[in-house]
Design a protein around this motif. Sequence first.
Motif, PDB file in Angstrom:
ATOM      1  N   ASP A 176      69.031  45.921 -23.737  1.00  0.00           N
ATOM      2  CA  ASP A 176      69.633  46.918 -22.853  1.00  0.00           C
ATOM      3  C   ASP A 176      69.835  48.208 -23.648  1.00  0.00           C
ATOM      4  O   ASP A 176      70.735  48.290 -24.496  1.00  0.00           O
ATOM      5  CB  ASP A 176      70.966  46.401 -22.308  1.00  0.00           C
ATOM      6  N   SER A 177      69.010  49.212 -23.379  1.00  0.00           N
ATOM      7  CA  SER A 177      69.088  50.458 -24.143  1.00  0.00           C
ATOM      8  C   SER A 177      70.374  51.223 -23.847  1.00  0.00           C
ATOM      9  O   SER A 177      70.898  51.924 -24.718  1.00  0.00           O
ATOM     10  CB  SER A 177      67.866  51.337 -23.839  1.00  0.00           C
ATOM     11  N   GLN A 178      70.890  51.102 -22.621  1.00  0.00           N
ATOM     12  CA  GLN A 178      72.135  51.799 -22.304  1.00  0.00           C
ATOM     13  C   GLN A 178      73.309  51.193 -23.067  1.00  0.00           C
ATOM     14  O   GLN A 178      74.154  51.916 -23.589  1.00  0.00           O
ATOM     15  CB  GLN A 178      72.418  51.742 -20.798  1.00  0.00           C
ATOM     16  N   LEU A 179      73.366  49.872 -23.115  1.00  0.00           N
ATOM     17  CA  LEU A 179      74.458  49.213 -23.851  1.00  0.00           C
ATOM     18  C   LEU A 179      74.220  49.243 -25.356  1.00  0.00           C
ATOM     19  O   LEU A 179      75.163  49.148 -26.134  1.00  0.00           O
ATOM     20  CB  LEU A 179      74.611  47.768 -23.380  1.00  0.00           C
ATOM     21  N   GLY A 180      72.967  49.312 -25.774  1.00  0.00           N
ATOM     22  CA  GLY A 180      72.675  49.388 -27.196  1.00  0.00           C
ATOM     23  C   GLY A 180      72.633  48.050 -27.901  1.00  0.00           C
ATOM     24  O   GLY A 180      72.675  47.999 -29.128  1.00  0.00           O
ATOM     25  N   PHE A 181      72.536  46.955 -27.156  1.00  0.00           N
ATOM     26  CA  PHE A 181      72.398  45.638 -27.778  1.00  0.00           C
ATOM     27  C   PHE A 181      71.719  44.690 -26.798  1.00  0.00           C
ATOM     28  O   PHE A 181      71.559  44.994 -25.621  1.00  0.00           O
ATOM     29  CB  PHE A 181      73.743  45.080 -28.245  1.00  0.00           C
ATOM     30  N   SER A 182      71.293  43.535 -27.316  1.00  0.00           N
ATOM     31  CA  SER A 182      70.561  42.568 -26.492  1.00  0.00           C
ATOM     32  C   SER A 182      71.513  41.612 -25.791  1.00  0.00           C
ATOM     33  O   SER A 182      72.610  41.316 -26.286  1.00  0.00           O
ATOM     34  CB  SER A 182      69.580  41.767 -27.360  1.00  0.00           C
ATOM     35  N   GLY A 240      82.789  42.551 -28.998  1.00  0.00           N
ATOM     36  CA  GLY A 240      83.079  42.515 -30.428  1.00  0.00           C
ATOM     37  C   GLY A 240      82.398  43.556 -31.285  1.00  0.00           C
ATOM     38  O   GLY A 240      82.399  43.440 -32.514  1.00  0.00           O
ATOM     39  N   PHE A 241      81.841  44.613 -30.697  1.00  0.00           N
ATOM     40  CA  PHE A 241      81.178  45.648 -31.475  1.00  0.00           C
ATOM     41  C   PHE A 241      82.153  46.772 -31.825  1.00  0.00           C
ATOM     42  O   PHE A 241      83.053  47.093 -31.046  1.00  0.00           O
ATOM     43  CB  PHE A 241      79.999  46.233 -30.698  1.00  0.00           C
ATOM     44  N   SER A 242      81.915  47.397 -32.981  1.00  0.00           N
ATOM     45  CA  SER A 242      82.767  48.497 -33.413  1.00  0.00           C
ATOM     46  C   SER A 242      82.428  49.775 -32.660  1.00  0.00           C
ATOM     47  O   SER A 242      81.423  49.854 -31.938  1.00  0.00           O
ATOM     48  CB  SER A 242      82.590  48.734 -34.925  1.00  0.00           C
ATOM     49  N   PHE A 243      83.242  50.798 -32.856  1.00  0.00           N
ATOM     50  CA  PHE A 243      83.034  52.077 -32.182  1.00  0.00           C
ATOM     51  C   PHE A 243      81.682  52.688 -32.532  1.00  0.00           C
ATOM     52  O   PHE A 243      81.056  53.357 -31.706  1.00  0.00           O
ATOM     53  CB  PHE A 243      84.158  53.052 -32.552  1.00  0.00           C
ATOM     54  N   PHE A 244      81.209  52.474 -33.768  1.00  0.00           N
ATOM     55  CA  PHE A 244      79.959  53.077 -34.215  1.00  0.00           C
ATOM     56  C   PHE A 244      78.755  52.511 -33.475  1.00  0.00           C
ATOM     57  O   PHE A 244      77.679  53.113 -33.496  1.00  0.00           O
ATOM     58  CB  PHE A 244      79.797  52.884 -35.723  1.00  0.00           C
ATOM     59  N   LYS A 245      78.922  51.376 -32.791  1.00  0.00           N
ATOM     60  CA  LYS A 245      77.830  50.816 -32.004  1.00  0.00           C
ATOM     61  C   LYS A 245      77.439  51.753 -30.872  1.00  0.00           C
ATOM     62  O   LYS A 245      76.313  51.698 -30.369  1.00  0.00           O
ATOM     63  CB  LYS A 245      78.252  49.454 -31.441  1.00  0.00           C
ATOM     64  N   LEU A 246      78.360  52.629 -30.492  1.00  0.00           N
ATOM     65  CA  LEU A 246      78.094  53.562 -29.405  1.00  0.00           C
ATOM     66  C   LEU A 246      76.895  54.459 -29.729  1.00  0.00           C
ATOM     67  O   LEU A 246      76.192  54.918 -28.824  1.00  0.00           O
ATOM     68  CB  LEU A 246      79.329  54.412 -29.132  1.00  0.00           C
ATOM     69  N   LEU A 247      76.639  54.687 -31.011  1.00  0.00           N
ATOM     70  CA  LEU A 247      75.524  55.535 -31.414  1.00  0.00           C
ATOM     71  C   LEU A 247      74.179  54.906 -31.066  1.00  0.00           C
ATOM     72  O   LEU A 247      73.167  55.610 -30.995  1.00  0.00           O
ATOM     73  CB  LEU A 247      75.588  55.819 -32.921  1.00  0.00           C
ATOM     74  N   SER A 248      74.148  53.606 -30.852  1.00  0.00           N
ATOM     75  CA  SER A 248      72.891  52.932 -30.519  1.00  0.00           C
ATOM     76  C   SER A 248      72.610  52.939 -29.016  1.00  0.00           C
ATOM     77  O   SER A 248      71.565  52.453 -28.581  1.00  0.00           O
ATOM     78  CB  SER A 248      72.920  51.481 -31.031  1.00  0.00           C
ATOM     79  N   SER A 249      73.525  53.475 -28.231  1.00  0.00           N
ATOM     80  CA  SER A 249      73.335  53.563 -26.787  1.00  0.00           C
ATOM     81  C   SER A 249      72.491  54.783 -26.437  1.00  0.00           C
ATOM     82  O   SER A 249      72.695  55.873 -26.979  1.00  0.00           O
ATOM     83  CB  SER A 249      74.684  53.652 -26.074  1.00  0.00           C
ATOM     84  N   ARG A 265      81.101  51.732 -23.647  1.00  0.00           N
ATOM     85  CA  ARG A 265      81.980  51.465 -24.795  1.00  0.00           C
ATOM     86  C   ARG A 265      82.913  50.291 -24.517  1.00  0.00           C
ATOM     87  O   ARG A 265      83.163  49.466 -25.404  1.00  0.00           O
ATOM     88  CB  ARG A 265      82.800  52.732 -25.119  1.00  0.00           C
ATOM     89  N   ARG A 266      83.413  50.199 -23.291  1.00  0.00           N
ATOM     90  CA  ARG A 266      84.292  49.088 -22.928  1.00  0.00           C
ATOM     91  C   ARG A 266      83.564  47.750 -23.090  1.00  0.00           C
ATOM     92  O   ARG A 266      84.135  46.775 -23.587  1.00  0.00           O
ATOM     93  CB  ARG A 266      84.769  49.259 -21.493  1.00  0.00           C
ATOM     94  N   THR A 267      82.305  47.724 -22.692  1.00  0.00           N
ATOM     95  CA  THR A 267      81.524  46.495 -22.796  1.00  0.00           C
ATOM     96  C   THR A 267      81.234  46.146 -24.247  1.00  0.00           C
ATOM     97  O   THR A 267      81.334  44.985 -24.653  1.00  0.00           O
ATOM     98  CB  THR A 267      80.199  46.653 -22.021  1.00  0.00           C
ATOM     99  N   GLN A 268      80.864  47.146 -25.042  1.00  0.00           N
ATOM    100  CA  GLN A 268      80.609  46.906 -26.457  1.00  0.00           C
ATOM    101  C   GLN A 268      81.854  46.350 -27.152  1.00  0.00           C
ATOM    102  O   GLN A 268      81.779  45.394 -27.925  1.00  0.00           O
ATOM    103  CB  GLN A 268      80.160  48.195 -27.136  1.00  0.00           C
ATOM    104  N   GLN A 269      82.985  46.942 -26.867  1.00  0.00           N
ATOM    105  CA  GLN A 269      84.236  46.486 -27.474  1.00  0.00           C
ATOM    106  C   GLN A 269      84.582  45.071 -27.029  1.00  0.00           C
ATOM    107  O   GLN A 269      85.035  44.249 -27.824  1.00  0.00           O
ATOM    108  CB  GLN A 269      85.365  47.451 -27.105  1.00  0.00           C
ATOM    109  N   PHE A 270      84.345  44.774 -25.755  1.00  0.00           N
ATOM    110  CA  PHE A 270      84.646  43.448 -25.221  1.00  0.00           C
ATOM    111  C   PHE A 270      83.847  42.366 -25.938  1.00  0.00           C
ATOM    112  O   PHE A 270      84.356  41.270 -26.208  1.00  0.00           O
ATOM    113  CB  PHE A 270      84.331  43.427 -23.728  1.00  0.00           C
TER     114      PHE A 270
END
Length: 216
Positions: A113-119, A176-185, A169-174
């Motif tokens: 998922d490119s919008q979320l930045g993770f698989s 377990g990803f850090s704030f910096f994961k937002l850069l991969s979105s 960002r809410r989903t990434q945090q839920f």
Amino acid sequence: MLVISVLFLGAVPTFAFSPEITEVVRPYEVVTIDEQAVRTQDYLGELSGFPVMYEVTSDESFTLQARVQQRYNSALEPIAFSLIAIKQDERGGGVTEVERLRSGTSDWQRVKDSQLGFSLWEGIALSADVEPGTYRIEVSTPENEGKYLLSFGTEDADDGYFQSLAGVRRTQQFFGFSFFKLLSSSYVYYPLGVLFVLFIIQRGWKYRKIITRNDT
């Protein structure tokens, strides 16, 4: 430059994504979906020893659709989430099963998922054409443990760039990803890339004007 940036961010294509956190404290506590039954809605939830039940009501016939996703982990098998849809009998107080979807560990597809930045592991969608009424969708697993992203509805809507970015960002945090994961979105790196190009163009234009003045 600032005006161009603001106009650009307003024009960035967005998908309707503003998930709510599901909070239940006792078994079979019903989570009511207030939006229209056909509108796409997303819920972040976690099973803690018992199933979670969602309820949606419609005055018109519609397609009842729900899909579970979970965080992808290459070292672990996907959790076997199941979905059961039932219809509430308004006269007798009973229920009628509409659709049942039991997913084994082999029924999940990995999606990037490119919008979320993770698989994510994505399960098979539960889908049924139903009549007007009140319906409940139960989320469970054999052990009733695990985090999930549950999506309802068939008709998408635009929640706006910043609202959807907050949902990412809410989903990434839920999960377990850090704030910096937002850069991969793509909600972040795509606008930043375009703004960087605009900055280079602006600097080049100013440099060209300086050279032109010096030549004259």
